[in-house]
Design an enzyme around this catalytic site. Structure first.
Site, mmCIF file in Angstrom:
data_model
loop_
_atom_site.group_PDB
_atom_site.id
_atom_site.type_symbol
_atom_site.label_atom_id
_atom_site.label_comp_id
_atom_site.label_asym_id
_atom_site.label_seq_id
_atom_site.Cartn_x
_atom_site.Cartn_y
_atom_site.Cartn_z
ATOM 1 N N HIS A 1 1.308 -1.315 -0.336
ATOM 2 C CA HIS A 1 -0.587 -0.101 0.241
ATOM 3 C C HIS A 1 0.831 0.994 0.244
ATOM 4 O O HIS A 1 1.785 0.938 0.629
ATOM 5 C CB HIS A 1 -0.880 0.081 1.197
ATOM 6 C CG HIS A 1 -2.579 0.593 1.231
ATOM 7 N ND1 HIS A 1 -2.311 1.143 0.501
ATOM 8 C CD2 HIS A 1 -3.030 1.673 2.561
ATOM 9 C CE1 HIS A 1 -3.529 1.828 0.110
ATOM 10 N NE2 HIS A 1 -3.798 2.198 2.067
ATOM 11 N N ASP B 1 -6.340 3.036 -3.980
ATOM 12 C CA ASP B 1 -6.870 2.289 -3.236
ATOM 13 C C ASP B 1 -8.948 3.079 -1.571
ATOM 14 O O ASP B 1 -9.602 1.967 -1.861
ATOM 15 C CB ASP B 1 -5.651 1.779 -2.176
ATOM 16 C CG ASP B 1 -6.509 0.495 -1.308
ATOM 17 O OD1 ASP B 1 -6.607 0.346 -0.452
ATOM 18 O OD2 ASP B 1 -6.204 -0.771 -2.221
ATOM 19 N N GLU C 1 -33.611 -9.961 -3.382
ATOM 20 C CA GLU C 1 -33.840 -8.732 -4.071
ATOM 21 C C GLU C 1 -32.775 -8.101 -3.816
ATOM 22 O O GLU C 1 -32.807 -7.555 -4.733
ATOM 23 C CB GLU C 1 -35.102 -8.170 -4.065
ATOM 24 C CG GLU C 1 -35.586 -8.144 -5.203
ATOM 25 C CD GLU C 1 -35.463 -9.075 -6.308
ATOM 26 O OE1 GLU C 1 -36.301 -10.010 -6.005
ATOM 27 O OE2 GLU C 1 -34.677 -8.772 -6.846
HETATM 28 N N1 LIG Z 1 -6.366 -6.873 3.849
HETATM 29 C C1 LIG Z 1 -5.426 -7.189 2.858
HETATM 30 O O1 LIG Z 1 -6.131 -7.496 1.837
HETATM 31 C C2 LIG Z 1 -5.330 -6.076 1.836
HETATM 32 C C3 LIG Z 1 -5.032 -5.862 0.405
HETATM 33 C C4 LIG Z 1 -4.237 -4.784 -0.344
HETATM 34 C C5 LIG Z 1 -3.320 -4.500 0.929
HETATM 35 N N2 LIG Z 1 -3.021 -4.152 1.886
HETATM 36 C C6 LIG Z 1 -2.448 -3.763 2.005
HETATM 37 O O2 LIG Z 1 -1.359 -5.112 3.179
HETATM 38 C C7 LIG Z 1 -0.472 -3.882 4.135
HETATM 39 C C8 LIG Z 1 -1.206 -5.143 5.424
HETATM 40 O O3 LIG Z 1 -2.502 -5.642 5.767
HETATM 41 P P1 LIG Z 1 -3.473 -5.704 6.501
HETATM 42 O O4 LIG Z 1 -4.694 -6.139 6.781
HETATM 43 O O5 LIG Z 1 -2.844 -7.164 6.298
HETATM 44 O O6 LIG Z 1 -2.577 -6.051 8.007
HETATM 45 P P2 LIG Z 1 -3.193 -6.304 9.410
HETATM 46 O O7 LIG Z 1 -3.914 -5.247 9.991
HETATM 47 O O8 LIG Z 1 -4.588 -7.752 9.558
HETATM 48 O O9 LIG Z 1 -3.013 -6.440 10.417
HETATM 49 C C9 LIG Z 1 -1.632 -7.257 9.647
HETATM 50 C C10 LIG Z 1 -0.629 -7.206 11.346
HETATM 51 O O10 LIG Z 1 -0.023 -6.594 12.126
HETATM 52 C C11 LIG Z 1 0.010 -7.037 13.166
HETATM 53 N N3 LIG Z 1 0.118 -5.498 14.080
HETATM 54 C C12 LIG Z 1 -0.989 -4.709 14.648
HETATM 55 N N4 LIG Z 1 -0.868 -3.433 15.153
HETATM 56 C C13 LIG Z 1 0.224 -3.862 15.995
HETATM 57 C C14 LIG Z 1 1.210 -3.312 16.879
HETATM 58 N N5 LIG Z 1 0.827 -1.981 17.226
HETATM 59 N N6 LIG Z 1 2.312 -4.261 16.640
HETATM 60 C C15 LIG Z 1 2.677 -5.545 16.100
HETATM 61 N N7 LIG Z 1 1.892 -5.672 14.856
HETATM 62 C C16 LIG Z 1 0.558 -4.886 15.114
HETATM 63 C C17 LIG Z 1 -1.575 -7.657 13.682
HETATM 64 O O11 LIG Z 1 -1.199 -8.538 14.294
HETATM 65 C C18 LIG Z 1 -1.621 -8.479 12.027
HETATM 66 O O12 LIG Z 1 -0.361 -9.192 12.279
HETATM 67 C C19 LIG Z 1 -1.150 -2.967 4.698
HETATM 68 O O13 LIG Z 1 -0.224 -1.856 4.781
HETATM 69 C C20 LIG Z 1 -2.474 -3.002 4.035
HETATM 70 O O14 LIG Z 1 -2.647 -1.366 3.700
HETATM 71 C C21 LIG Z 1 -4.171 -5.065 2.834
HETATM 72 C C1 LIG Z 2 -9.051 -5.886 0.492
HETATM 73 C C2 LIG Z 2 -8.932 -3.850 0.136
HETATM 74 C C3 LIG Z 2 -10.241 -3.734 0.305
HETATM 75 O O1 LIG Z 2 -8.734 -3.945 -1.214
HETATM 76 C C4 LIG Z 2 -7.714 -3.753 0.550
HETATM 77 O O2 LIG Z 2 -7.449 -2.136 -0.394
HETATM 78 C C5 LIG Z 2 -7.489 -2.884 2.143
HETATM 79 O O3 LIG Z 2 -7.151 -2.168 2.482
HETATM 80 O O4 LIG Z 2 -8.115 -4.645 2.464
HETATM 81 MG MG LIG Z 3 -7.460 -2.097 -2.017
HETATM 82 MG MG LIG Z 4 -6.948 -0.666 1.363
#
Ligand SMILES: NC(=O)c1ccc[n+]([C@@H]2O[C@H](COP(=O)([O-])OP(=O)(O)OC[C@H]3O[C@@H](n4cnc5c(N)ncnc54)[C@H](O)[C@@H]3O)[C@@H](O)[C@H]2O)c1
Ligand SMILES: CC(C)(O)[C@@H](O)C(=O)O
Ligand SMILES: [Mg+2]
Ligand SMILES: [Mg+2]
Length: 347
Positions: free
Chosen positions: A123, A207, A243
């Protein structure tokens, strides 16, 4: 780069044909990829890269999530470590903590970003909003992102099915002259089918807009609005839910995914086609001002500030869970649970 015509605009995209997995393996052969954070993207990306034959380790603080990594097959002391040990071993640091947590952990991470290492994101948030996050990488490391356009849960499920999710990719800093090829190799390694290039600013602003808009926020809003109108006019919960949601997810959205909106329309009655073609513009007119307000809030960094402020609070998980529970316990989604239980699964 393949040149693809997207609605009249020709864009360059990277496909697996020109950058096959074998090439990704060669580019990353001498790298130790340390996935820091095992929340949603962490598991999906780490497991896919491991199955793709890349040298992956996971860094996660002890607790429930660490235990989840063990349950997924990661071995403490072999390829699963506490965060600082993984940072020390890693040559590509995949910063996959939550965006808010990345702020808190940055002083620790920065210590291990020695010359020639790579800092990888999924991100553009941390880098784009550096005045708020403090995430300013050393000049002698590569910085890039590969952002799967979907949930990490889907990234893994599709990979296991032999499919993939598209990813955007961007290079922020190229200290070694090899940032681009490492970035593309990572995107292929995490299980992406094709890649489109962006920059950190465009990735984060699109995003943040998409997830607040059609992908998550707006869709819940229109579901709730239609459901309420149907219920206020005497329709039963099951009729209102079917629906509003069930037919969309089970029948019509798969048709849109298969071959576009006109294809889905064409596979409905002429009565439905007439109505949909009459009503989509009024809905667009009614909602476009809301999307413009949303984008303004993203562009002025109000959304980033709100996310950092609220998701940095000690009880952020408790508060998020409470709001998710409120959704789950709403009549619409309780009706949904009942409808899902009745799905005629072919045994
Ligand atoms: N969720 C998605 O599918 C998705 C999709 C695309 C991009 N992203 C990006 O990927 C990155 C990770 O997203 P995510 O949804 O996997 O993250 P998340 O919110 O699930 O957190 C990931 C990890 O961070 C740990 N964490 C949270 N607070 C913490 C702290 N204070 N100290 C140490 N560890 C801590 C949590 O235990 C968790 O294991 C972000 O930059 C997000 O924007 C996520
Ligand atoms: C999965 C998404 C919404 O595309 C991602 O951007 C996230 O922040 O979890
Ligand atoms: Mg996204
Ligand atoms: Mg996002």
């Amino acid at each position: 780069m393949a040149k693809i015509n997207f609605g009249g605009v020709v864009e360059d995209v990277v496909t697996r044909e020109e950058f096959p997995l074998e090439k990704a393996r060669q580019v990353l052969a001498d790298q130790t990829i340390a996935v820091i954070g095992y929340g949603v993207q962490g598991p999906g990306q780490a497991l896919n890269m491991k199955d793709n034959g890349l040298n992956v380790i996971v860094g996660q603080r002890k607790g429930k999530t660490f235990d989840k990594a063990v349950a997924d097959g990661w071995v403490p002391g072999v390829n699963l470590f506490e965060i600082e040990e993984a940072l020390q071993k890693g040559t590509i640091i995949c910063y996959l903590l939550s965006d808010a947590a990345q702020i808190e952990m940055w002083p620790t991470v920065k210590k291990y970003l020695t010359a020639g290492k790579s800092l990888y994101f999924s991100h553009g948030f941390g880098i784009t909003y550096k005045e708020k996050t403090g995430i300013i990488p050393p000049a002698d490391v590569d910085v890039f992102l590969a952002a799967p356009k979907g949930s990490g849960t889907s990234l893994r499920r599709l990979f296991v099915e032999g499919k993939g999710l598209n990813s955007s990719f961007a290079i922020y800093q190229d200290a070694t002259g090899k940032a681009r090829e490492k970035c593309i190799a990572m995107a292929i390694g995490v299980g992406s089918g094709y890649l489109f290039e962006t920059d950190f600013y465009k990735e984060v602003t699109s995003d943040l807009t998409g997830e607040r808009g059609t992908l998550m926020g707006a869709i819940q809003g229109i579901f709730a609005a239609q459901y309420e109108v149907l219920r206020e006019n005497g329709h039963s919960p099951s009729e209102a839910f079917n629906e509003t949601v069930e037919e969309l997810t089970q029948s019509l959205m798969p048709l849109v995914a298969e071959n576009g909106m006109d294809w889905m329309y064409a596979n409905c009655s002429t009565t439905a086609q007439r109505g949909a073609l009459d009503w989509w513009r009024p809905f667009k007119e009614a909602t476009k001002p809301v999307f413009e307000k949303l984008y303004h809030s993203v562009k002025t960094q109000a959304e980033a500030a709100r996310s950092i402020d609220l998701n940095s609070q000690p009880d952020y998980r408790v508060k998020l869970e409470a709001e998710l529970t409120e959704l789950r316990e709403s009549e619409m989604w309780r009706a949904g649970a009942a409808v899902r239980s009745l799905r005629p699964e072919r045994t």
